[in-house]
Design an enzyme around this catalytic site. Structure first.
Site, PDB file in Angstrom:
ATOM      1  N   ASP A   1      30.063  36.130  33.435  1.00 29.21           N
ATOM      2  CA  ASP A   1      31.014  36.884  32.629  1.00 29.21           C
ATOM      3  C   ASP A   1      30.371  37.794  31.601  1.00 29.21           C
ATOM      4  OD1 ASP A   1      30.237  34.560  30.973  1.00 29.21           O
ATOM      5  OD2 ASP A   1      31.795  35.291  29.615  1.00 29.21           O
TER       6      ASP A   1
ATOM      7  N   ASP B   1      29.222  28.761  30.291  1.00 28.78           N
ATOM      8  CA  ASP B   1      30.105  29.128  29.186  1.00 28.78           C
ATOM      9  C   ASP B   1      30.852  30.420  29.479  1.00 28.78           C
ATOM     10  OD1 ASP B   1      29.216  26.915  27.868  1.00 28.78           O
ATOM     11  OD2 ASP B   1      27.869  27.982  26.511  1.00 28.78           O
TER      12      ASP B   1
ATOM     13  N   ASP C   1      27.192  30.868  36.172  1.00 31.06           N
ATOM     14  CA  ASP C   1      27.101  30.717  34.733  1.00 31.06           C
ATOM     15  C   ASP C   1      28.074  29.613  34.306  1.00 31.06           C
ATOM     16  OD1 ASP C   1      26.585  31.544  31.943  1.00 31.06           O
ATOM     17  OD2 ASP C   1      28.620  32.357  32.035  1.00 31.06           O
TER      18      ASP C   1
END
Length: 274
Positions: free
Chosen positions: A214, A11, A9
């Site tokens: 996250d 961001d 991922d």
């Protein structure tokens, strides 16, 4: 350990949640690159955002955009392309979802039932204010092709109803770091598995998949990986990955946590920083 492929991922994971900087992770991704370990972006970002970021970071790999909606390959890729990969702007695209126009059509009848604000409602200045992106980056973020981010302004009960309504249309609503994303039936995990099969065919040997994320929209990717890492976030607690007690949670947040995780995997594989 077999040959590594890293899926990440962006961001809040490789990129700092507030500053969007990846610099603390640079030594780790450069070590992976030097060892021939592909580092595949698997993100909610758009194609044009990822193209610019890869150029900035000196990476030249396939990438997955808009929460698993499409896989893009560099025009000069050596990987075996599927027969239905279509050439677009010196890239090849494997579409795994539906066009954004169809998603927007499906959302229109729901605007009277639920309170939300979609990306298509926003001008550049509003997106900059909501995300902290600079103007040029916000312009790129608006150029979505296969999904629609929402700012949810209704209750949690209404959110559940909206998820059911979208599910009846074969659409999904997933929670990211800043937005809820309306996407087609696919997800980051399915896109990762599809691209892993391409690498398996190219490498002709065993592959160990490493995934880093996250947020909730990363859970399918993390659940499907051989080695999943949850990177700590400064703004929310680590989500739970069902049936994966082996998930590792980093000590640090964002790119520092990313570097911590990738360095440990590379060292386990006998790869060290130059």
């Amino acid at each position: 350990m077999s040959r590594l492929v890293i899926f990440t991922d962006l961001d809040g994971t490789l990129l700092d949640h507030h500053t969007y900087s990846a610099e603390p992770a640079r030594p780790a991704w450069e070590a992976a690159q030097a060892a021939g370990v592909p580092c595949i972006f698997n993100t909610s970002k758009t194609r044009v955002e990822v193209e610019q970021l890869q150029e900035k970071l000196g990476l030249h790999e396939p990438f997955i955009v808009e929460n698993g909606a499409a896989v893009w390959f560099p025009g000069d890729t050596d990987l075996p392309l599927p027969p239905d990969a279509r050439p677009t702007d010196d890239l090849y695209c494997k579409l795994l979802s539906i066009p954004r126009t169809e998603i927007l059509e499906a959302l229109n009848p729901l605007r009277g039932r639920f309170r939300f604000r979609s990306l298509s409602d926003m001008a550049v200045n509003e997106l900059m204010e909501r995300t902290g992106l600079e103007r040029q980056q916000a312009i790129l973020a608006l150029q979505r092709e296969f999904s629609e981010p929402l700012v949810w302004m209704d209750s949690e009960d209404a959110l559940k109803e909206c998820i059911e309504a979208l599910g009846a249309l074969n659409l999904r609503l997933v929670r990211g770091g800043r937005f809820h994303h309306v996407i087609g039936a696919g997800d980051k995990g399915q896109a990762m598995s599809w691209l892993l099969a391409v690498y398996q065919k190219a490498f002709g040997g065993a592959i160990t998949s490493v995934a880093l994320g996250d947020s909730e929209n990363d859970l399918n990717m993390l659940a499907a990986a051989d080695v999943p890492f949850l990177v700590r976030s400064p703004v929310h607690a680590p989500p739970t990955i069902p049936d994966r007690p082996d998930v590792c949670i980093t000590s640090h947040c964002g790119p520092e946590g990313w570097a911590e995780a990738v360095t440990s995997v590379l060292e386990q594989a006998g790869i060290r920083h130059p």
